[in-house]
Design a protein around this motif. Sequence first.
Motif, short mmCIF file in Angstrom:
data_model
loop_
_atom_site.label_atom_id
_atom_site.label_comp_id
_atom_site.label_asym_id
_atom_site.label_seq_id
_atom_site.Cartn_x
_atom_site.Cartn_y
_atom_site.Cartn_z
N ASP A 131 0.67 -1.02 -0.03
CA ASP A 131 0.08 -0.07 -0.05
C ASP A 131 0.79 1.19 0.21
O ASP A 131 2.02 1.03 -0.05
CB ASP A 131 -0.87 0.01 1.02
CG ASP A 131 -0.48 0.12 2.45
OD1 ASP A 131 0.76 0.40 2.61
OD2 ASP A 131 -0.99 -0.16 3.55
N PRO A 132 0.53 2.35 0.17
CA PRO A 132 1.31 3.36 -0.15
C PRO A 132 2.42 3.76 0.96
O PRO A 132 3.27 4.36 0.82
CB PRO A 132 0.40 4.80 0.02
CG PRO A 132 -0.92 4.44 -0.33
CD PRO A 132 -0.99 2.81 0.15
N VAL A 133 2.41 2.93 2.15
CA VAL A 133 3.39 3.21 2.96
C VAL A 133 4.18 2.07 3.40
O VAL A 133 4.94 1.78 4.15
CB VAL A 133 2.91 3.62 4.53
CG1 VAL A 133 2.12 5.17 4.26
CG2 VAL A 133 1.68 2.65 5.16
N ARG A 134 3.89 0.80 2.71
CA ARG A 134 4.33 -0.70 3.16
C ARG A 134 4.84 -1.14 1.94
O ARG A 134 4.20 -1.22 0.80
CB ARG A 134 3.49 -1.50 4.09
CG ARG A 134 2.63 -0.89 5.17
CD ARG A 134 1.77 -1.48 5.92
NE ARG A 134 1.22 -1.24 7.20
CZ ARG A 134 0.16 -0.54 7.19
NH1 ARG A 134 -0.56 -0.29 5.95
NH2 ARG A 134 -0.25 0.22 8.39
N PHE A 135 5.85 -2.14 2.16
CA PHE A 135 6.62 -2.91 0.95
C PHE A 135 6.93 -4.32 1.62
O PHE A 135 6.98 -4.28 2.64
CB PHE A 135 7.47 -2.20 0.28
CG PHE A 135 8.68 -1.68 1.12
CD1 PHE A 135 8.76 -0.76 1.67
CD2 PHE A 135 9.63 -2.80 1.48
CE1 PHE A 135 9.82 -0.27 2.41
CE2 PHE A 135 10.65 -2.46 2.41
CZ PHE A 135 11.02 -1.26 2.78
N ILE A 136 7.14 -5.48 0.48
CA ILE A 136 7.75 -6.59 1.02
C ILE A 136 9.02 -6.25 0.37
O ILE A 136 9.30 -5.84 -1.01
CB ILE A 136 6.94 -7.71 0.16
CG1 ILE A 136 5.57 -7.99 0.64
CG2 ILE A 136 8.02 -8.81 0.35
CD1 ILE A 136 4.96 -8.98 -0.14
N GLN A 181 -2.96 -1.88 -2.73
CA GLN A 181 -4.21 -1.09 -2.14
C GLN A 181 -3.61 0.22 -2.36
O GLN A 181 -2.69 0.72 -1.46
CB GLN A 181 -4.11 -1.68 -0.78
CG GLN A 181 -4.04 -3.22 -0.63
CD GLN A 181 -5.46 -3.61 -0.48
OE1 GLN A 181 -6.58 -2.87 -0.38
NE2 GLN A 181 -5.64 -4.96 -0.96
N GLY A 182 -4.91 1.01 -2.91
CA GLY A 182 -4.22 2.39 -3.22
C GLY A 182 -4.40 3.13 -1.94
O GLY A 182 -4.00 4.43 -1.77
#
Length: 225
Positions: free
Chosen positions: A27-32, A110-111
């Motif tokens: 989403d705009p603040v998280r990543f793998i 997820q936007g």
Amino acid sequence: VLARQGVRDLAGRHVVVSAGGTREAIDPVRFIGNRSSGMQGYALARTAVARGARVTLVSANVALPDPAGAQVVPVGSAEEMRKAVLEAVQDADAVVMAAAVADFRPAGYQGSKIKKTPGAEPEPIALAKNPDILAELAADRPPGQVVVGFAAETDDVLANGREKLARKGCDLLVVNQVGEDLTFGRPDNAAVVLGADGTSTEVPRGAKEALAEVVWDLIAARLPD
Ligand code: CTP
Ligand code: CA
């Protein structure tokens, strides 16, 4: 390294190096993400510049100074890395995929920021496969281009490495033994470099620069005149 000082055996060559680790947005603040520091790729870029090459460094999420004399192309995700690498290798004599490319990305971005719902369990994150950049490079390469991969393996490191080299179709595979804190974020590395021609070159634990020099030696020996 000292013995090679002043050797410009890559003069007139264009080489592409990928470095770092891709980040796949949830989403705009998280990543793998992954633990790749980019140090090995940056060492490859610096040593190639020193040996006279024109160097394109496709760099994913690395907190290191740009190597002087290299053209740095910053990317985030595996898909961005694929685009940048495919573009850069068009006229390249060699390409070294030192980056840790995420095998999977979240299937749907997820936007909006995912929020906790009081009393509810979190939704699982569905994953989709990323393209295999190295396999694609090896399959579609122009004649004479040398394609090199990296692999971090546990268990039967050599058998896993041989299998991977064959599966990817590259010319050389640099196989690191990984474990708790054996490779990631450390300035040194131990490896064996497997060749599609059946050769294997052991590189004792030492600076990532030293491993980089061996990799360029093996590449230089495979470049057409
Ligand atoms: N690689 C790539 N694109 C991917 C995954 C990996 O180009 N989607 C490259 C890496 O940059 C590296 C090599 O392939 O040079 C080997 O990566 P590795 O993760 O060891 O191979 P995988 O085929 O992903 O196998 P594994 O299931 O062991 O992770
Ligand atoms: Ca992988």
